[in-house]
Write a protein that holds these residues in place. Structure first.
Motif, PDB file in Angstrom:
ATOM      1  N   VAL A 130      34.827  44.559  32.396  1.00 51.23           N
ATOM      2  CA  VAL A 130      36.282  44.414  32.446  1.00 51.23           C
ATOM      3  C   VAL A 130      36.956  45.748  32.138  1.00 51.23           C
ATOM      4  O   VAL A 130      37.825  46.209  32.880  1.00 51.23           O
ATOM      5  N   GLU A 131      36.527  46.396  31.058  1.00 50.00           N
ATOM      6  CA  GLU A 131      37.224  47.616  30.628  1.00 50.00           C
ATOM      7  C   GLU A 131      37.106  48.754  31.638  1.00 50.00           C
ATOM      8  O   GLU A 131      37.989  49.591  31.737  1.00 50.00           O
ATOM      9  N   ASN A 132      36.017  48.777  32.373  1.00 44.58           N
ATOM     10  CA  ASN A 132      35.856  49.840  33.368  1.00 44.58           C
ATOM     11  C   ASN A 132      36.385  49.431  34.744  1.00 44.58           C
ATOM     12  O   ASN A 132      36.181  50.135  35.729  1.00 44.58           O
ATOM     13  N   GLU A 133      36.962  48.253  34.793  1.00 46.98           N
ATOM     14  CA  GLU A 133      37.536  47.721  36.025  1.00 46.98           C
ATOM     15  C   GLU A 133      36.499  47.487  37.124  1.00 46.98           C
ATOM     16  O   GLU A 133      36.833  47.404  38.307  1.00 46.98           O
ATOM     17  N   ALA A 134      35.242  47.381  36.716  1.00 46.63           N
ATOM     18  CA  ALA A 134      34.214  47.032  37.703  1.00 46.63           C
ATOM     19  C   ALA A 134      34.428  45.589  38.158  1.00 46.63           C
ATOM     20  O   ALA A 134      34.225  45.256  39.333  1.00 46.63           O
ATOM     21  N   LEU A 135      34.859  44.745  37.236  1.00 48.03           N
ATOM     22  CA  LEU A 135      35.097  43.347  37.600  1.00 48.03           C
ATOM     23  C   LEU A 135      36.264  43.244  38.584  1.00 48.03           C
ATOM     24  O   LEU A 135      36.209  42.476  39.548  1.00 48.03           O
ATOM     25  N   LEU A 136      37.273  44.048  38.332  1.00 46.41           N
ATOM     26  CA  LEU A 136      38.415  44.067  39.243  1.00 46.41           C
ATOM     27  C   LEU A 136      37.952  44.502  40.642  1.00 46.41           C
ATOM     28  O   LEU A 136      38.354  43.939  41.658  1.00 46.41           O
ATOM     29  N   ASP A 137      37.090  45.489  40.646  1.00 48.76           N
ATOM     30  CA  ASP A 137      36.544  45.969  41.915  1.00 48.76           C
ATOM     31  C   ASP A 137      35.782  44.851  42.631  1.00 48.76           C
ATOM     32  O   ASP A 137      35.875  44.685  43.850  1.00 48.76           O
TER      33      ASP A 137
END
Ligand code: UTP
Length: 497
Positions: A247-254
């Motif tokens: 979540v914090e690295n925005e991998a999930l968003l990706d």
């Protein structure tokens, strides 16, 4: 590099250390001192006056990264004391699906297989390799993924997974993205390795490296340790840190941007892993599971694996160290081991499940790990203890299983899917993992009708390696029967790629 390049938080501590001038070093120092002094931790600033400005900034950076609200309560419960083992009294075996359909399940399994294939084709599945560990038992100088793991052909663990991915991308004609979790300690080296290997021919934009968090190590009195005069002794926060790091690295968003529904999670040390298992994916999706896990039958009552159990309707994993004897040795009325599901650290996670649990005031339980951690003593000398002198605090990914509304457990054959490289010699060593690769390749060939020479003890008398470019499983090998020799000669070498 890779799909996260523009979003990825820079994990390289050196990068983040640059003195930007936005906050003068003196003010930062005072703030750190104010945080450390009341906690009896200001000894870590002992060498501060003799450090150069970059080192000073680095040390302050380390100190500022400590999440005291999280760590402080653990100092008493997990560092100064050994937390008591709390094992639920009413454990039951987890309901386990078997690899092969039972009577009346044929259609369900056939549909699951088809669904899994469809999801792969539609690009709904991503793979996630966790590679942030320190690999201290193996003692390899560098990220474990660089270890050459195939008995011939020279594929490293990363190279092997990349080859599996390339085959799966072709087969399903989908841009299956690969997320690789590193730690700040090995992030740059891991990325550099992929660059040097030209991403193993995969499109760099489909590979995302992201770093997990770090936590300080403490001595048994709960005092911070210095790894160098200008560095705290920090350690990755365990593979449970994957969820927050996603979540914090925005991998999930990706992943959401790419329409990914399912994350196929595995650890960097297992060369036998099958990350693109359509049956597993299909059963998971069909059952509406939030998080699924693969297990195997335990080798013995006290095998050093987590025990996948059921507690009040939730799937839980109890580490072997915590598993009471009466459970470990329990038998069913027909004499079989009652608790027989060993955790293989191979999971599927729904992306929305990760969103949901990380979005809540979420914290996986911390575990205490006693380790030998090098440290700078009060005289400024580096000490290299050989026995544990410190506590690291870690969370484990399998502790997310009880948070799932539904968790599916699939039993697989260990010899087909699990042989981790953990130790330098003996059990779970590179030698064992190579032996297990050859054994599996020989079984696949035999199932396709090839004669394999065997020694009196039943071991293959040959070295056979099947590269993922040739086959991902026994069925693939059978389909390529016409390309196989009918016999492998005793002492022979066969490399199929
Ligand atoms: P292990 O528990 O085997 O730890 O990790 P390790 O760090 O690799 O090895 P030792 O214990 O120091 O010898 C299992 C998997 O979880 C990953 C590891 O990279 C490995 O794939 N892992 C572990 C992380 O990604 N982060 C962590 O903080 C810990």
């Amino acid at each position: 590099m890779g799909l996260g390049a523009d979003r990825r938080q820079s994990p390289g501590r050196e990068d983040r250390m640059v003195i930007t001038g936005s906050r003068p070093i003196e003010r930062r120092y005072q703030t750190c001192l104010a945080a450390l002094s009341p906690r009896g931790q200001d000894h870590v600033l002992r060498w501060f006056p003799e450090l150069n400005p970059a080192q000073q900034a680095q040390l302050l950076d380390d100190i500022e990264s400590i999440p005291w609200d999280l760590v402080e309560p653990l100092l008493e419960s997990h560092v100064r004391q050994v937390p008591p083992k709390v094992v639920p009294a009413n454990l039951e075996p987890a309901p386990v699906w078997s690899r092969a359909p039972g009577s009346g399940q044929k259609r369900l399994y056939a549909e699951a297989l088809e669904l899994g294939r469809q999801m792969l084709k539609e690009g709904k599945v991503a793979v996630l390799t966790v590679a942030g560990g320190q690999g201290t038992r193996l003692g390899f100088d560098g990220p474990k993924g660089e270890v050459v793991v195939t008995p011939s052909g020279g594929l490293s663990l990363f190279g092997l997974f990349a080859a599996m991915l390339a085959t799966a991308r072709d087969r399903y004609d989908a841009p299956i993205p690969w997320y690789i979790m590193t730690s700040p300690e090995n992030h740059e080296r891991t990325e550099a390795y992929f660059q040097q290997q030209q991403y193993f021919g995969l499109p760099p934009e489909d590979i995302c490296f992201f770093a997990q968090g770090m936590l300080p190590a403490f001595d048994f009195q709960g005092r911070l340790l210095l790894a160098q005069k200008h560095r705290l002794a920090l350690a990755p926060d365990g593979h449970g840190g994957t969820l927050r790091a996603l979540v914090e690295n925005e991998a999930l968003l990706d992943m959401h941007d790419r329409g990914i529904d399912i994350i196929s999670y595995f650890q960097v040390d297992n060369p036998l892993v099958k990350p693109f298992d359509p049956l597993f994916i299909g059963l998971h999706a069909q059952a509406g599971s939030d998080m699924s896990t693969k297990v195997c039958a335990k080798a013995d009552d006290h095998e050093k694996v987590g025990n996948v159990c059921l507690h009040d309707g939730e799937v839980v994993v109890i580490e072997y160290t915590d598993f009471p004897d009466e459970y470990a040795t329990a038998r069913t009325p027909d004499g079989r081991r009652k608790f027989d599901a060993g955790n293989l650290a191979i999971h599927l996670l729904d992306t929305w499940f990760v969103d949901r649990i990380v979005g809540q005031t979420f914290q996986l339980p911390f575990r205490r790990a006693e380790k030998a951690v090098p440290f700078v003593d009060e005289f400024g000398s580096l000490q290299m203890p050989t026995t544990p002198n410190a506590v690291k605090l870690e969370t484990f990914i399998f502790d997310a299983l009880p948070l799932a509304d539904h968790a599916l457990v699939l039993e697989v054959d260990r010899a087909e899917e699990f042989s981790p490289v953990k130790n330098a010699t003996g059990v779970d060593s590179l030698e064992w993992a190579q032996r297990d690769q050859v054994r599996r390749a020989c079984r696949w060939l035999e199932a396709a009708g090839v004669h394999i020479p065997r020694r009196p003890d039943g071991e293959p008398d040959c070295t056979v390696v099947i590269a993922p470019s040739f086959a991902l499983d026994a069925e693939d090998v059978r389909e390529r029967r016409s390309e196989l020799p009918s016999v492998v000669e005793p002492g022979g070498q066969l490399y199929l790629s």
